[in-house]
Enzyme design. Structure first.
Site, PDB file in Angstrom:
ATOM      1  N   SER A 141       0.824  -1.202   0.000  1.00 43.80           N
ATOM      2  CA  SER A 141       0.000   0.000   0.000  1.00 43.80           C
ATOM      3  C   SER A 141       0.865   1.263   0.000  1.00 43.80           C
ATOM      4  CB  SER A 141      -0.903  -0.018   1.227  1.00 43.80           C
ATOM      5  OG  SER A 141      -0.113  -0.215   2.381  1.00 43.80           O
ATOM      6  N   CYS A 179       2.275  -6.494   1.280  1.00 43.37           N
ATOM      7  CA  CYS A 179       1.364  -5.866   2.247  1.00 43.37           C
ATOM      8  C   CYS A 179       0.608  -6.942   3.032  1.00 43.37           C
ATOM      9  CB  CYS A 179       0.380  -4.998   1.467  1.00 43.37           C
ATOM     10  SG  CYS A 179      -0.853  -4.206   2.491  1.00 43.37           S
ATOM     11  N   GLU A 213       5.460   6.191   9.011  1.00 47.55           N
ATOM     12  CA  GLU A 213       5.438   7.042   7.800  1.00 47.55           C
ATOM     13  C   GLU A 213       6.033   8.414   8.126  1.00 47.55           C
ATOM     14  OE1 GLU A 213       3.981   6.653   4.509  1.00 47.55           O
ATOM     15  OE2 GLU A 213       3.817   4.503   4.850  1.00 47.55           O
ATOM     16  N   CYS A 246       2.869  -6.556   9.847  1.00 43.13           N
ATOM     17  CA  CYS A 246       2.630  -5.340   9.065  1.00 43.13           C
ATOM     18  C   CYS A 246       3.964  -4.920   8.468  1.00 43.13           C
ATOM     19  CB  CYS A 246       2.090  -4.238   9.983  1.00 43.13           C
ATOM     20  SG  CYS A 246       1.959  -2.634   9.178  1.00 43.13           S
ATOM     21  N   HIS A 268       5.300  -2.204   7.986  1.00 46.99           N
ATOM     22  CA  HIS A 268       5.993  -1.073   8.606  1.00 46.99           C
ATOM     23  C   HIS A 268       6.713  -1.430   9.902  1.00 46.99           C
ATOM     24  CE1 HIS A 268       3.566   0.983   5.722  1.00 46.99           C
ATOM     25  NE2 HIS A 268       3.944   2.186   6.125  1.00 46.99           N
TER      26      HIS A 268
HETATM   27  N1  DGL Z   1       1.096  -2.318   4.222  1.00 46.92           N
HETATM   28  C1  DGL Z   1       0.156  -2.424   5.312  1.00 46.92           C
HETATM   29  C2  DGL Z   1       0.277  -3.783   5.961  1.00 46.92           C
HETATM   30  O1  DGL Z   1       1.304  -4.433   5.896  1.00 46.92           O
HETATM   31  C3  DGL Z   1       0.363  -1.336   6.336  1.00 46.92           C
HETATM   32  C4  DGL Z   1      -0.013   0.039   5.852  1.00 46.92           C
HETATM   33  C5  DGL Z   1      -1.472   0.151   5.497  1.00 46.92           C
HETATM   34  O2  DGL Z   1      -2.342   0.146   6.389  1.00 46.92           O
HETATM   35  O3  DGL Z   1      -1.736   0.261   4.313  1.00 46.92           O
HETATM   36  O4  DGL Z   1      -0.658  -4.228   6.570  1.00 46.92           O
END
Ligand code: DGL
Length: 266
Positions: free
Chosen positions: A11, A73, A152, A184, A186
């Site tokens: 994302s 993601c 972020e 996740c 991040h």
């Molecule tokens: N990339 C998303 C995940 O790994 C985290 C960021 C989002 O909420 O888009 O769940």
């Protein structure tokens, strides 16, 4: 076909954690990275919308010649992996199963926690797969929606981020768990901070390397390993603010990025 690129999508920029692991495991493969920066975050969107967005991106990468798709993601892996696999005729690799396997290999007490976005935890994708693979496992899922914006923002070691992490981890009683899945994209960027919060008592599982290993196996199995000996190219597509992406990604990957292009999906 074998010199075709591998498509990776997230994302936003968090999927670069997976990209970095893939780059070091498969240095000769060409990579296409897609960050949906116009629509991040996915973590509080509905399953139907995430599936639709994921399919648009996957089609874009397939049209660019992707021979395999890595859904970096966690939210998209949790909500859209099945629909993507059904719609595409290239292999699709998500991050949930590699994370689950890594956690099961790691735990000694079978008490595993998973942190992720609201959508990921609500989907119960991690919890269900952990239980399916090992019935005896006790799983606690904890949504941590405030961590993505803090990452972020680049507040990777800020006291505010620490307080937020402490609160979430206390809510899930992390001290009773011996393994914590960072569910996740991040969260691997917060590893030093999270490590100090759990104070060495809980192992942190970051699936990036397990995903890269899984991808390497899959390429070999399907005879899709690149034949070139040259260092693989990395091409990046984002749907908004390429300059911001470039600045944060440079800090994260440790080198400047040359090929960040802005694209608009239909
Ligand atoms: N990339 C998303 C995940 O790994 C985290 C960021 C989002 O909420 O888009 O769940």
């Amino acid at each position: 076909m074998s010199t075709a690129p591998i498509g990776i999508f997230d994302s936003g920029l968090g999927g670069l954690t997976v990209t970095r692991a893939i780059r070091s495991r498969l240095p000769h493969e060409a990579l296409l990275y897609f960050g949906d920066t116009a629509r991040v975050p996915y973590g509080n969107k509905s399953p139907a919308l995430v599936q639709e967005l994921a399919l648009d991106i996957a089609r874009f990468l397939v049209a660019r010649g992707a021979k395999t798709l890595v859904v970096a993601c966690n939210t998209a892996s949790a909500l859209a992996l099945e629909s993507l696999s059904a719609a595409l005729n290239i292999p699709v690799i998500g991050v949930i199963e590699p994370g689950v396997d890594a956690a099961l290999a790691r735990t000694q007490t079978n008490r595993i926690g998973v942190i992720g976005t609201l959508a990921t935890i609500r989907s119960r994708a991690y919890q269900t797969l952990l239980k399916t693979k090992r019935e005896a496992v006790h799983v606690v899922g904890q949504p941590c929606p405030l961590l993505v914006p803090l990452v972020e923002e680049g507040w990777l070691t800020d006291p505010v981020t620490r307080l937020v992490a402490e609160k979430y981890l206390a809510e899930m009683n992390v001290s009773n768990l011996d393994t914590l899945i960072l569910g996740c994209t991040h969260y691997p960027l917060l590893k030093p901070l999270l490590r100090s919060v759990v104070d060495g008592k809980t192992a942190l599982v970051d699936s990036a390397e397990t995903v890269a290993d899984r991808l390497a196996l899959e390429l070999k199995r399907r005879k899709l390993v690149t034949t070139t000996e040259e260092p693989g190219n990395l091409e990046i597509f984002v749907t908004d603010t390429p300059a911001r992406f470039e600045a944060v990604a440079r800090r994260f990957l440790g080198h400047p990025l040359k090929n960040v292009s802005l694209v608009h999906l239909p």
